[in-house]
Write a protein that holds these residues in place. Sequence first.
Motif, mmCIF file in Angstrom:
data_model
loop_
_atom_site.group_PDB
_atom_site.id
_atom_site.type_symbol
_atom_site.label_atom_id
_atom_site.label_comp_id
_atom_site.label_asym_id
_atom_site.label_seq_id
_atom_site.Cartn_x
_atom_site.Cartn_y
_atom_site.Cartn_z
ATOM 1 N N ARG A 55 0.831 -1.197 0.000
ATOM 2 C CA ARG A 55 0.000 0.000 0.000
ATOM 3 C C ARG A 55 0.867 1.249 0.000
ATOM 4 N NH1 ARG A 55 -4.607 1.736 4.496
ATOM 5 N NH2 ARG A 55 -5.031 3.794 3.590
ATOM 6 N N HIS A 56 1.893 1.243 0.850
ATOM 7 C CA HIS A 56 2.779 2.411 0.896
ATOM 8 C C HIS A 56 3.501 2.616 -0.437
ATOM 9 C CE1 HIS A 56 5.636 5.328 2.518
ATOM 10 N NE2 HIS A 56 6.586 4.648 1.901
ATOM 11 N N SER A 57 4.052 1.554 -0.999
ATOM 12 C CA SER A 57 4.825 1.698 -2.240
ATOM 13 C C SER A 57 3.927 2.106 -3.402
ATOM 14 C CB SER A 57 5.552 0.389 -2.555
ATOM 15 O OG SER A 57 4.628 -0.668 -2.732
ATOM 16 N N ILE A 58 2.717 1.532 -3.459
ATOM 17 C CA ILE A 58 1.801 1.869 -4.565
ATOM 18 C C ILE A 58 1.331 3.308 -4.435
ATOM 19 C CG2 ILE A 58 -0.488 1.376 -5.513
ATOM 20 C CD1 ILE A 58 0.043 -1.593 -4.902
ATOM 21 N N GLU A 59 0.970 3.726 -3.207
ATOM 22 C CA GLU A 59 0.528 5.102 -3.025
ATOM 23 C C GLU A 59 1.669 6.081 -3.264
ATOM 24 O OE1 GLU A 59 -1.244 5.477 0.793
ATOM 25 O OE2 GLU A 59 -3.136 4.509 0.198
ATOM 26 N N LYS A 116 14.643 -13.717 6.752
ATOM 27 C CA LYS A 116 15.588 -12.661 6.414
ATOM 28 C C LYS A 116 14.930 -11.634 5.484
ATOM 29 C CE LYS A 116 20.208 -11.882 4.506
ATOM 30 N NZ LYS A 116 19.751 -10.850 3.558
ATOM 31 N N ARG A 117 14.134 -12.143 4.506
ATOM 32 C CA ARG A 117 13.472 -11.212 3.586
ATOM 33 C C ARG A 117 12.468 -10.330 4.325
ATOM 34 N NH1 ARG A 117 13.480 -15.822 0.221
ATOM 35 N NH2 ARG A 117 11.289 -16.244 0.723
ATOM 36 N N VAL A 118 11.718 -10.942 5.236
ATOM 37 C CA VAL A 118 10.764 -10.148 6.004
ATOM 38 C C VAL A 118 11.487 -9.090 6.829
ATOM 39 C CG1 VAL A 118 9.052 -10.248 7.865
ATOM 40 C CG2 VAL A 118 9.024 -11.978 6.057
ATOM 41 N N ARG A 119 12.588 -9.515 7.484
ATOM 42 C CA ARG A 119 13.348 -8.575 8.291
ATOM 43 C C ARG A 119 13.952 -7.463 7.426
ATOM 44 N NH1 ARG A 119 16.430 -11.969 10.191
ATOM 45 N NH2 ARG A 119 18.345 -11.582 9.009
ATOM 46 N N ASP A 120 14.472 -7.860 6.236
ATOM 47 C CA ASP A 120 15.043 -6.851 5.329
ATOM 48 C C ASP A 120 13.974 -5.869 4.851
ATOM 49 O OD1 ASP A 120 17.476 -8.033 5.637
ATOM 50 O OD2 ASP A 120 17.419 -9.139 3.723
ATOM 51 N N SER A 121 12.780 -6.426 4.546
ATOM 52 C CA SER A 121 11.686 -5.541 4.104
ATOM 53 C C SER A 121 11.324 -4.557 5.200
ATOM 54 C CB SER A 121 10.463 -6.377 3.716
ATOM 55 O OG SER A 121 10.754 -7.215 2.629
ATOM 56 N N HIS A 122 11.305 -5.061 6.442
ATOM 57 C CA HIS A 122 10.986 -4.198 7.568
ATOM 58 C C HIS A 122 12.031 -3.085 7.721
ATOM 59 C CE1 HIS A 122 9.382 -3.104 11.489
ATOM 60 N NE2 HIS A 122 10.612 -3.170 11.984
ATOM 61 N N GLN A 123 13.308 -3.467 7.576
ATOM 62 C CA GLN A 123 14.373 -2.482 7.697
ATOM 63 C C GLN A 123 14.321 -1.464 6.552
ATOM 64 O OE1 GLN A 123 17.879 -4.921 7.872
ATOM 65 N NE2 GLN A 123 17.665 -5.389 10.068
ATOM 66 N N GLU A 168 11.548 1.004 7.205
ATOM 67 C CA GLU A 168 11.928 2.001 8.197
ATOM 68 C C GLU A 168 12.897 3.024 7.610
ATOM 69 O OE1 GLU A 168 13.529 -0.080 11.521
ATOM 70 O OE2 GLU A 168 11.561 -0.412 12.445
ATOM 71 N N THR A 169 13.841 2.547 6.786
ATOM 72 C CA THR A 169 14.812 3.459 6.155
ATOM 73 C C THR A 169 14.109 4.441 5.225
ATOM 74 O OG1 THR A 169 16.533 1.766 6.260
ATOM 75 C CG2 THR A 169 16.866 3.601 4.710
ATOM 76 N N LYS A 170 13.148 3.932 4.436
ATOM 77 C CA LYS A 170 12.430 4.794 3.496
ATOM 78 C C LYS A 170 11.592 5.830 4.235
ATOM 79 C CE LYS A 170 11.111 3.218 -0.408
ATOM 80 N NZ LYS A 170 10.447 2.513 -1.525
ATOM 81 N N VAL A 171 10.963 5.414 5.340
ATOM 82 C CA VAL A 171 10.170 6.360 6.131
ATOM 83 C C VAL A 171 11.071 7.469 6.681
ATOM 84 C CG1 VAL A 171 8.827 6.624 8.245
ATOM 85 C CG2 VAL A 171 8.352 4.719 6.708
#
Length: 639
Positions: free
Chosen positions: A42-46, A440-447, A450-453
């Motif tokens: 949702r965030h990336s599409i918006e 690892k992918r879930v954790r990387d996506s989470h990181q 957070e970095t993008k925010v």
Amino acid sequence: MTSLQTGLYNNHSLVSRSLKAAILRIALVAISAGAVSYFVNRHSIEQAAREQLLLSTQQTLQRESLPFREIQQLQRNFLQEFQQTLADAQQYQQLVTDFDKLFYRHEDGSYTQRPGLFEGQPLADGRRFANMSATYAPDIPPDADTKARFTLSYLLSYKYGSSVKGRLFNFYGVVPEKGFPIYQDADIAKVFTYSGPEALKLESYEFYARGFAATTSDSIFTRMYFDFSNNAWMTTIATPDQPDANGQHHILACVDVLLDELMKRTAQPTIKGTYSTIFQADEAGTLIFHPTYTEAIQNSEGAASITSLHLQTLMPVLAASHQLQPGQVTLVESAGEIVALGQIPDTPWVLSVHYPEQLARPAILQNLIIVIALGLITLLVEIFIIRSILLKQVAVPLRHLAQAMRAMGSSANKVESERLPNQTDDEIGALAKEFINMAKRVRDSHQQLETKVQQRTAELEAANRQLQAISTTDELTGLANRRLFDEVLERECARAQRESSDLALLMIDVDWFKKYNDHYGHQAGDACLRRVAQVLSLHCRRAGDLLARYGGEEFVLISPATDLLQAGKYAESLAQAIASELLPHHASPFGHVTVSIGAAAIRPVGSASEEMLIMEADQAMYRAKHNGRNGVAIGKKIA
């Protein structure tokens, strides 16, 4: 069948319990992954929608500004040629003579073009003026100056109007004596009369009233109106010449603009599913186009606005439009919509493109369905594997794997891979390895999220700081602008009243600056203002002082805790500093750039206010000019 085999098929066996745990485990993972996927997607599409909205709106603003930029450039060329031709004595006399060749006086005292000119018949000297008509009010008999200007307006309107035929609706120049020639397909000499209820009252036309009342030469856009003769919405763009010493204008370059094509393009935004509006950048948000309120706009004769129609969803958009710079695009969140808005350059109009947030839902749901489907597929595969394995050593690895998966589903902690059976080459080992990779992918996506925010937050803060600086800084000189001046003066007056202290104000005006512009040109004039601002800044070093550009060639200086005597000395030092620069000014009797300064001071008590301080400093400045300029005049102290 061994007891182990019997236990594996029992409802309470390890396999059965592992199967139930696997079902629960995969369900939790699917829900967690679905939730993460939902919010991430949702965030990336918006965000992608916002970027696309900004880009397309920016392109639309630049595209829509092109015809208006061309019109205003043509009008400036028209006015420049008008002034240059009138200044030539020989051409001036020829224009007076041509008046009687071109125009015919009627019994009521009015003038129109001679019969046959509009239809293309030549004059005796061979000149033709097809599609050129003219009318002149009978209540103001023309003198030589009026004849010259009216004739020149006729000739230049034909020159510029014929050069843009097919691209612009018409072109005409208006003189303040209530007369105008016009290049268009209709002969106005057959339309306008000077008697009866349909009599021409040119002073009642918005472009005439506003254009000749203007104090500058900036272009004006009239309110949108519906022209029934052309069955189309129109606006008139009028650009006056530079006012003379008495503040009077002598010519007005005008073009009537058809708005139908603009409205059609506005009704079909680039991004599918969005809709657009256009409104004026005024307090009420007068509507030019709105897909839902077209009838209301027409019935109100173009007077309908965001406030008059009580369009609550557009109120945040209207408020944000007051902070826009021409060509700048900003995003506003409003009632389930993402709105990109920007002022069309060279116009007073704001374009807003509305992106309903529900447009992003199909893509978000599609990604969510894919994640859920993948989770279900994973569940079925694992059930098949568990039911296929009947070996005792399956129990412990599965228990560890189940524990790890529950831990992953309930927290964002790093998976402890040393307890998982990922060192084996069988299916359980492969499943453990895939689980570790997925974690690892879930954790990387989470990181990454957070970095993008954090990155977007930093960019927004930087943009806000930049916007704040722009809104309080004069673009030409880099000094404080009028807005910041007003805020600081109000604040310093309040402080002076609280502390019962003095507050001084210096009003500074560059002497003979119009002559400077006429002699050196406007670019040199801008450079001169920048240099004056630099010199003043170098000599304004008192703590708490504020130097601002007040408008045109005027500057103001706020000096707290300064009485009238100190203000006078301060003003003399500034005037001497400017004079010492010896900036060449051949149109000045001094030979160089000078300033006139009016000084006033106030100790705010009772009814004394900043308006009185400004008025006293302004009057003092005009006394300085009256006394010969290049000097200082001190007003009285206001208490």
